[in-house]
Design a protein around this motif. Structure first.
Motif, mmCIF file in Angstrom:
data_model
loop_
_atom_site.group_PDB
_atom_site.id
_atom_site.type_symbol
_atom_site.label_atom_id
_atom_site.label_comp_id
_atom_site.label_asym_id
_atom_site.label_seq_id
_atom_site.Cartn_x
_atom_site.Cartn_y
_atom_site.Cartn_z
ATOM 1 N N GLU A 34 0.837 -1.197 0.000
ATOM 2 C CA GLU A 34 0.000 0.000 0.000
ATOM 3 C C GLU A 34 0.877 1.255 0.000
ATOM 4 O O GLU A 34 0.632 2.205 -0.755
ATOM 5 C CB GLU A 34 -0.916 0.000 1.227
ATOM 6 N N ARG A 35 1.913 1.268 0.830
ATOM 7 C CA ARG A 35 2.841 2.398 0.862
ATOM 8 C C ARG A 35 3.494 2.582 -0.506
ATOM 9 O O ARG A 35 3.631 3.698 -1.010
ATOM 10 C CB ARG A 35 3.921 2.186 1.923
ATOM 11 N N HIS A 37 2.320 1.839 -3.425
ATOM 12 C CA HIS A 37 1.358 2.464 -4.339
ATOM 13 C C HIS A 37 1.355 3.980 -4.167
ATOM 14 O O HIS A 37 1.339 4.731 -5.157
ATOM 15 C CB HIS A 37 -0.060 1.925 -4.090
ATOM 16 N N LEU A 38 1.367 4.444 -2.924
ATOM 17 C CA LEU A 38 1.345 5.882 -2.664
ATOM 18 C C LEU A 38 2.647 6.552 -3.098
ATOM 19 O O LEU A 38 2.624 7.660 -3.662
ATOM 20 C CB LEU A 38 1.053 6.148 -1.193
ATOM 21 N N VAL A 39 3.779 5.908 -2.861
ATOM 22 C CA VAL A 39 5.060 6.467 -3.301
ATOM 23 C C VAL A 39 5.113 6.498 -4.834
ATOM 24 O O VAL A 39 5.610 7.467 -5.422
ATOM 25 C CB VAL A 39 6.248 5.696 -2.698
ATOM 26 N N LEU A 41 2.575 6.906 -6.801
ATOM 27 C CA LEU A 41 1.745 8.052 -7.174
ATOM 28 C C LEU A 41 2.515 9.353 -6.993
ATOM 29 O O LEU A 41 2.523 10.216 -7.881
ATOM 30 C CB LEU A 41 0.466 8.067 -6.341
ATOM 31 N N LEU A 42 3.185 9.500 -5.851
ATOM 32 C CA LEU A 42 4.008 10.700 -5.625
ATOM 33 C C LEU A 42 5.069 10.839 -6.709
ATOM 34 O O LEU A 42 5.332 11.949 -7.189
ATOM 35 C CB LEU A 42 4.695 10.621 -4.265
ATOM 36 N N TYR A 110 9.833 12.812 7.035
ATOM 37 C CA TYR A 110 8.407 12.964 7.317
ATOM 38 C C TYR A 110 8.080 14.319 7.939
ATOM 39 O O TYR A 110 6.981 14.847 7.719
ATOM 40 C CB TYR A 110 7.896 11.787 8.138
ATOM 41 N N THR A 117 3.103 19.559 3.200
ATOM 42 C CA THR A 117 1.671 19.295 3.082
ATOM 43 C C THR A 117 0.865 20.446 3.673
ATOM 44 O O THR A 117 -0.122 20.913 3.073
ATOM 45 C CB THR A 117 1.299 17.972 3.789
#
Length: 123
Positions: A34-35, A37-39, A41-42, A110, A117
């Motif tokens: 899942e992580r 997938h998000l990376v 996308l980024l 982070y 963000t």
């Protein structure tokens, strides 16, 4: 006095524990997927994203994706099982200047992402 060892019970307990380990490993791998997938996308949303193979690992196939977010480098290790998600990212050699780690820690990464963000959300 020696105690009697029930080998069948011990074997069953080991099998049960191995099953629990397998379940936890699968759960961990799902979270990392899942992580990833998000990376990925980024990476698609970030200029100059690059990926390279990890030069100093005992397990082959590990990669690192480098992104510039808000002017700062952020990087993530990518497991071989998640490499398919990064086909769109430019592959470079480990000595490419864009793939040289700047020394940031996970905490710094982070904290920067949180600050960036917040900045984006206020626009």
């Amino acid at each position: 006095m020696a105690q009697h060892l029930d080998h069948t019970a011990v074997a069953q307990k080991l099998l049960d524990q191995q099953g629990q380990i397998n379940d936890l490993t699968a759960e961990r791998d799902d979270v990392y997927r899942e992580r990833a997938h998000l990376v990925a996308l980024l990476a698609a949303m970030t200029d100059d994203a690059v990926i390279t193979y990890v030069p100093d690992t005992e397990e082959p196939g590990w990669q690192i994706v480098y992104l510039t977010i808000g002017g700062r480098q952020c990087s993530w290790h990518i497991a071989p099982r998640d490499a398919d998600l990064f086909q769109h990212v430019e592959r470079v050699g480990a000595l490419d200047v864009r793939a040289l780690w700047d020394g940031h820690t996970t905490e710094e990464k982070y904290a920067h992402i949180t600050a960036h963000t917040t900045e984006l959300a206020q626009r």
